[in-house]
Design an enzyme around this catalytic site. Sequence first.
Site, PDB file in Angstrom:
ATOM      1  N   LYS A  17      14.207  16.271  69.202  1.00 13.81           N
ATOM      2  CA  LYS A  17      15.486  16.106  68.560  1.00 13.81           C
ATOM      3  C   LYS A  17      16.552  15.441  69.330  1.00 13.81           C
ATOM      4  O   LYS A  17      16.585  15.758  70.446  1.00 13.81           O
ATOM      5  CB  LYS A  17      16.030  17.575  68.005  1.00 13.81           C
ATOM      6  CG  LYS A  17      17.359  17.766  67.115  1.00 13.81           C
ATOM      7  CD  LYS A  17      17.648  19.347  67.008  1.00 13.81           C
ATOM      8  CE  LYS A  17      18.835  19.598  66.005  1.00 13.81           C
ATOM      9  NZ  LYS A  17      19.086  21.046  65.782  1.00 13.81           N
TER      10      LYS A  17
ATOM     11  N   SER B 263      19.878  21.888  60.997  1.00 18.05           N
ATOM     12  CA  SER B 263      20.244  20.785  61.416  1.00 18.05           C
ATOM     13  C   SER B 263      18.917  19.650  62.065  1.00 18.05           C
ATOM     14  O   SER B 263      18.955  18.687  62.143  1.00 18.05           O
ATOM     15  CB  SER B 263      21.322  20.675  62.441  1.00 18.05           C
ATOM     16  OG  SER B 263      20.703  21.289  63.694  1.00 18.05           O
TER      17      SER B 263
ATOM     18  N   SER C  21      18.914  26.306  62.546  1.00 16.85           N
ATOM     19  CA  SER C  21      18.503  24.749  62.347  1.00 16.85           C
ATOM     20  C   SER C  21      16.969  24.449  62.723  1.00 16.85           C
ATOM     21  O   SER C  21      16.676  23.403  62.387  1.00 16.85           O
ATOM     22  CB  SER C  21      19.538  24.227  63.353  1.00 16.85           C
ATOM     23  OG  SER C  21      20.517  24.089  62.912  1.00 16.85           O
TER      24      SER C  21
END
Lengths: 99, 477
Positions: free
Chosen positions: B79, B154, B178
């Site tokens: 990420k 996210s 997330s």
Amino acid sequence: MISEEDIKHIAQLAHLELSENELKKMGKELSLILDYFNSLKEVDVTEVRPAFYSKEEKRLSLLETTREDKTQKEKNKKEVLKDAAPCQEKGFLKVKKVI
Amino acid sequence: MELSQLTIKAAREKLLAREISALELTQSCLEKIAASDKEIGAFLDVFEEQALSQAKQVDDKIKAKERIGPLAGIPLAIKDNILIEGEQCTAASQILANYRASYDATVIRKLKKEETVFLGKTNLDEFAMGSSTENSGFQTTRNPNDTSRVAGGSSGGSAAAVKADQCLGALGSDTGGSIRQPASLCGVVGMKPSYGAVSRHGLIAFASSFDQIGPLAKTVADAEIIFEAIKGKDSNDATSLTIPQEKKIKKPSEIRIGVPKEYFVEGMEKAVEKNVKQFIHKVEGSLASIEEISLPHTKYALASYVLISASEASANLARYDGTRYGLSDPKNEALTLKDLYFKTRGECFGEEVKRRIMIGSYALSSGYYDAYYLKAQKVRTLIRQDFEKAFQQVDFILAPTSPFLAFKIGEKTDNALSMYLADIFTVSINLAGLPSLSMPAGRANGLPVGIQIIGDRFQEKGIFKLASFLEQLTTDK
């Protein structure tokens, strides 16, 4: 309902430049969100301590967060700076005049 | 079968048996990315050359019969709010568009030691604030199951990359759901560790009393392999801890499960509710008991979470001021220092980030602190106590991960509050600092449904064991 004055004041505190349109939209949305937060009013919290730090965390971290005071080698500052700051000179951050 | 479809476990066996090479495995992932990422948009950056050379080094070691770590030669996606030295790290924000990391996050340092192959950096909502990746300052990630729908967020880039077989596994971060929510919407496994189980050194901070890094993977076993590699105390993150020895791990037939009645609410999609209930019914006979429990303060969790996390974010994001980070032209002499702050932040932050900074600044401002921030922190205590009581009664809690299936792109972007509701079943766990794993629980209307297993603090091993058992029980052979 949150007033436009309030929104402008908060934006000042937060160092955010907002356009007229953004101010309007932000006012509407924040009002809705603050309404939603009002549900918290019905919770009885007499004698409840805030959860800044749980007892368990305190116990565990007190055991673990101290370490020997030894110097560690870090990267030279020029190298660290170069990737982050948009404006610099001779290895120093260049900032706007403050006074 | 393409090699990129392999699980980490299977790939490792084949690597050790020399049936495949790490180079072939990495090439297969890179080909998959090249072929599918135009449509999916999972990656913000792909490290083709480095990935291939990392893979070759592992092949040399295998040839030389040297010992290799459990993740050696395994291609993972990271990420883009986790720092890899020398690479971009944008947190999907324009304010960090030119930023290159000057050090490795602790989780990256650990994975490098194992000789993991890094394929690239994945998309997210700006500063991890959002539930769909539509708040990314660069692109929206599409759900591989149906590209007209969101991948969740996210960590939507990481979840989509795993689902689309662009990588074997990925790292995400979970502040209010997330990792688990995109895992649920994409149909993969995602795990949020206990607060303190994994070091956040080198993770771009959103809300520091919540943030945790964790794995996304194709199977429970794979998620466990990644978690084992990244966990542990780190002197650079004072909140990280050595995971205490777990209580005795029970056999499935001894496990008591609680299902909180507050997690089946009006407004959740009927198909999700039906699916989760079917899943619970299917596994009921193999466990000691499944009983209804109550977590009475659940309905206040989202308000408490949004308030506290926005307050922390408003402080954490104060550092992005145009001097140390940013795009504004510092040579423009006409600008005063204050102008520079206001312009940089006004121009570079996206709408949602500004909104959260405003909420946080409001909640912390004089006159409102007691009514909002302090009150939310007290409610947080009550939510923690709900779980403490529940875990005296049951061993683990089973609950839906998301109230709805993957929604259409654009469907919730007009109303901030309706987007926040996507996290209604995940935020309580972050408020309480507990571990939770989301795994696929079947499909409804052709889209994946996720179920989460919540455990007491530091019961990760028990969660993985139970999840593996449930995975075997429910996967169609």
